[in-house]
Design an enzyme around this catalytic site. Sequence first.
Site, PDB file in Angstrom:
ATOM      1  N   GLU A  97       0.827  -1.212   0.000  1.00  0.00           N
ATOM      2  CA  GLU A  97       0.000   0.000   0.000  1.00  0.00           C
ATOM      3  C   GLU A  97       0.859   1.259   0.000  1.00  0.00           C
ATOM      4  O   GLU A  97       1.902   1.298   0.651  1.00  0.00           O
ATOM      5  CB  GLU A  97      -0.835   0.067   1.284  1.00  0.00           C
ATOM      6  CG  GLU A  97      -1.996  -0.873   1.309  1.00  0.00           C
ATOM      7  CD  GLU A  97      -2.887  -0.628   2.530  1.00  0.00           C
ATOM      8  OE1 GLU A  97      -3.733  -1.485   2.778  1.00  0.00           O
ATOM      9  OE2 GLU A  97      -2.742   0.408   3.218  1.00  0.00           O
ATOM     10  N   CYS A 110       2.347   8.481   2.178  1.00  0.00           N
ATOM     11  CA  CYS A 110       2.567   7.516   3.254  1.00  0.00           C
ATOM     12  C   CYS A 110       3.111   6.254   2.589  1.00  0.00           C
ATOM     13  O   CYS A 110       2.433   5.650   1.760  1.00  0.00           O
ATOM     14  CB  CYS A 110       1.232   7.265   3.958  1.00  0.00           C
ATOM     15  SG  CYS A 110       1.359   6.032   5.263  1.00  0.00           S
ATOM     16  N   CYS A 117       4.145  -7.039   8.057  1.00  0.00           N
ATOM     17  CA  CYS A 117       4.922  -6.603   9.226  1.00  0.00           C
ATOM     18  C   CYS A 117       4.950  -7.731  10.247  1.00  0.00           C
ATOM     19  O   CYS A 117       3.913  -8.327  10.530  1.00  0.00           O
ATOM     20  CB  CYS A 117       4.299  -5.353   9.848  1.00  0.00           C
ATOM     21  SG  CYS A 117       5.242  -4.762  11.283  1.00  0.00           S
ATOM     22  N   CYS A 121       1.061  -5.986  15.992  1.00  0.00           N
ATOM     23  CA  CYS A 121       0.288  -5.133  16.910  1.00  0.00           C
ATOM     24  C   CYS A 121      -1.210  -5.453  16.742  1.00  0.00           C
ATOM     25  O   CYS A 121      -1.693  -5.647  15.626  1.00  0.00           O
ATOM     26  CB  CYS A 121       0.550  -3.657  16.629  1.00  0.00           C
ATOM     27  SG  CYS A 121       2.294  -3.252  16.819  1.00  0.00           S
ATOM     28  N   CYS A 124      -3.706  -3.351  14.422  1.00  0.00           N
ATOM     29  CA  CYS A 124      -3.190  -2.974  13.101  1.00  0.00           C
ATOM     30  C   CYS A 124      -3.469  -4.060  12.064  1.00  0.00           C
ATOM     31  O   CYS A 124      -3.085  -5.223  12.250  1.00  0.00           O
ATOM     32  CB  CYS A 124      -1.687  -2.720  13.217  1.00  0.00           C
ATOM     33  SG  CYS A 124      -0.860  -2.460  11.628  1.00  0.00           S
ATOM     34  N   CYS A 336      -4.327   1.608   7.862  1.00  0.00           N
ATOM     35  CA  CYS A 336      -3.224   1.023   7.122  1.00  0.00           C
ATOM     36  C   CYS A 336      -3.341  -0.499   7.084  1.00  0.00           C
ATOM     37  O   CYS A 336      -3.628  -1.130   8.087  1.00  0.00           O
ATOM     38  CB  CYS A 336      -1.960   1.453   7.843  1.00  0.00           C
ATOM     39  SG  CYS A 336      -0.614   0.349   7.670  1.00  0.00           S
TER      40      CYS A 336
HETATM   41  N1  SAH Z   1       5.499   0.135  12.063  1.00  0.00           N
HETATM   42  C1  SAH Z   1       5.628   1.514  12.273  1.00  0.00           C
HETATM   43  C2  SAH Z   1       5.153   2.341  11.102  1.00  0.00           C
HETATM   44  C3  SAH Z   1       3.918   1.875  10.426  1.00  0.00           C
HETATM   45  S1  SAH Z   1       2.452   1.926  11.383  1.00  0.00           S
HETATM   46  C4  SAH Z   1       4.918   1.929  13.550  1.00  0.00           C
HETATM   47  O1  SAH Z   1       4.183   1.114  14.117  1.00  0.00           O
HETATM   48  O2  SAH Z   1       5.134   3.048  13.979  1.00  0.00           O
HETATM   49  C5  SAH Z   1       2.141   3.669  11.270  1.00  0.00           C
HETATM   50  C6  SAH Z   1       1.136   4.206  12.232  1.00  0.00           C
HETATM   51  O3  SAH Z   1      -0.178   3.714  11.952  1.00  0.00           O
HETATM   52  C7  SAH Z   1       1.495   3.820  13.652  1.00  0.00           C
HETATM   53  O4  SAH Z   1       1.501   4.914  14.530  1.00  0.00           O
HETATM   54  C8  SAH Z   1       0.405   2.832  13.912  1.00  0.00           C
HETATM   55  O5  SAH Z   1       0.231   2.667  15.214  1.00  0.00           O
HETATM   56  C9  SAH Z   1      -0.780   3.407  13.149  1.00  0.00           C
HETATM   57  N2  SAH Z   1      -1.913   2.489  13.015  1.00  0.00           N
HETATM   58  C10 SAH Z   1      -1.900   1.169  12.740  1.00  0.00           C
HETATM   59  N3  SAH Z   1      -3.143   0.646  12.801  1.00  0.00           N
HETATM   60  C11 SAH Z   1      -3.977   1.665  13.109  1.00  0.00           C
HETATM   61  C12 SAH Z   1      -5.406   1.765  13.332  1.00  0.00           C
HETATM   62  N4  SAH Z   1      -6.204   0.705  13.235  1.00  0.00           N
HETATM   63  N5  SAH Z   1      -5.905   2.983  13.629  1.00  0.00           N
HETATM   64  C13 SAH Z   1      -5.118   4.064  13.726  1.00  0.00           C
HETATM   65  N6  SAH Z   1      -3.783   4.039  13.549  1.00  0.00           N
HETATM   66  C14 SAH Z   1      -3.213   2.845  13.236  1.00  0.00           C
HETATM   67 FE1  SF4 Z   2       3.826  -3.308  12.284  1.00  0.00          FE
HETATM   68 FE2  SF4 Z   2       1.367  -2.306  12.344  1.00  0.00          FE
HETATM   69 FE3  SF4 Z   2       2.711  -2.627  14.611  1.00  0.00          FE
HETATM   70 FE4  SF4 Z   2       3.487  -0.700  12.881  1.00  0.00          FE
HETATM   71  S1  SF4 Z   2       1.536  -0.791  14.006  1.00  0.00           S
HETATM   72  S2  SF4 Z   2       4.784  -2.190  13.970  1.00  0.00           S
HETATM   73  S3  SF4 Z   2       2.975  -1.723  10.934  1.00  0.00           S
HETATM   74  S4  SF4 Z   2       2.047  -4.275  13.240  1.00  0.00           S
END
Ligand code: SAH
Ligand code: SF4
Length: 344
Positions: A97, A110, A117, A121, A124, A336
């Site tokens: 993406e 972005c 990944c 998390c 995510c 994302c």
């Molecule tokens: N892996 C890195 C960068 C990619 S994620 C990181 O975690 O920082 C980028 C941002 O998107 C992060 O701050 C992450 O927490 C946020 N993000 C992921 N899933 C999300 C969701 N469901 N709602 C809002 N923000 C989200």
């Molecule tokens: Fe990976 Fe999503 Fe966690 Fe960022 S927020 S580290 S993209 S799993």
Amino acid sequence: MITTANSTSTPLLGLSLEQLTDWVKQQGQPTYRGKQLYDWIYHKGAKSIGEITVFSKQWRETVGDVNIGRSTIHYQAIAPDKTIKYLLKLADGQIIEAVGIPSEKRLTVCVSSQVGCPMGCDFCATGKGGFTRNLEPHEIIDQVLTVQEDFQRRVSNIVFMGMGEPLLNTENVIAAIKSLNQDVGIGQRMITVSTVGLRGKIREFAEYDLQVTLAVSLHASYQNIREELIPSAKAYPLSQLFAECRDYVKLTGRRISFEYILLAGLNDLPEHAIELASQLRGFQSHVNLIPYNPIQEVDYKRPNTQGINEFMDILKERKIAVSVRYSRGLEADAACGQLRASQA
Ligand code: SAH
Ligand code: SF4
């Protein structure tokens, strides 16, 4: 990885002017062709040698299957606010993406740093989908060029907030940043790298001495809550993460942005805000609050506007620099990783 038979083993995208000049010379072409190739690749959107009409037809036809290193747009979705989410297909068929976020003064891209990944998390969509591989520098640069070409407007800002954890792919991310800066012409100060925080990686990143902004995805001010959301937090507690962040500020003289997803009832209570303010006291930082974008796999809730404002006010009262970042393009499959999950 290149799968076709090429006269070059490396994609041309990502190479410097000097390297491209060496390459054209190896192909028996005069030196000045190097600058032409450079301009066409970085500024005129050339995706194949055949398109570079300033080159002789004869050379274009005989040079062979040269890999410039561009992706193809597999799917795109435009939101009412004009944010465009792209699914890009890479040379090996993998899908990533990228998002173009326009405003009056800016065009922000972005970008993804990995296919998937491994961090997992819980909130995510990318994390839920697992990990496939790191992106190469040219695959990162390509995302920026693709958005720039599609919008027909210069990209002003880049955020590494797409799929993947950039500091698990530091070398390629840094190579991409250097090329985006030198070859595409985007100021390092306009680039933000977001990390969930991995032991030793923030300190290592500081040593590259870049002018980019580092964003750390905090998401909780208490260790037990952070562990619930981010599996790797168990092995790398908040106290150590903050210690490394302080070293980063000391080493670079740059402030850190802390990202904090607000999940209703879970990490958005007044006590969480008070604890966050106390953790960040005296720290050169900025907090970005991100109201949660619902994803299918879990049932966290986004707080209402009043809850968001109350959390923000507690930080402000304690002199913490804070802003709310509403995700753009909600209608084009919000969070994302979700677009890929729904379309790929
Ligand atoms: N892996 C890195 C960068 C990619 S994620 C990181 O975690 O920082 C980028 C941002 O998107 C992060 O701050 C992450 O927490 C946020 N993000 C992921 N899933 C999300 C969701 N469901 N709602 C809002 N923000 C989200
Ligand atoms: Fe990976 Fe999503 Fe966690 Fe960022 S927020 S580290 S993209 S799993």
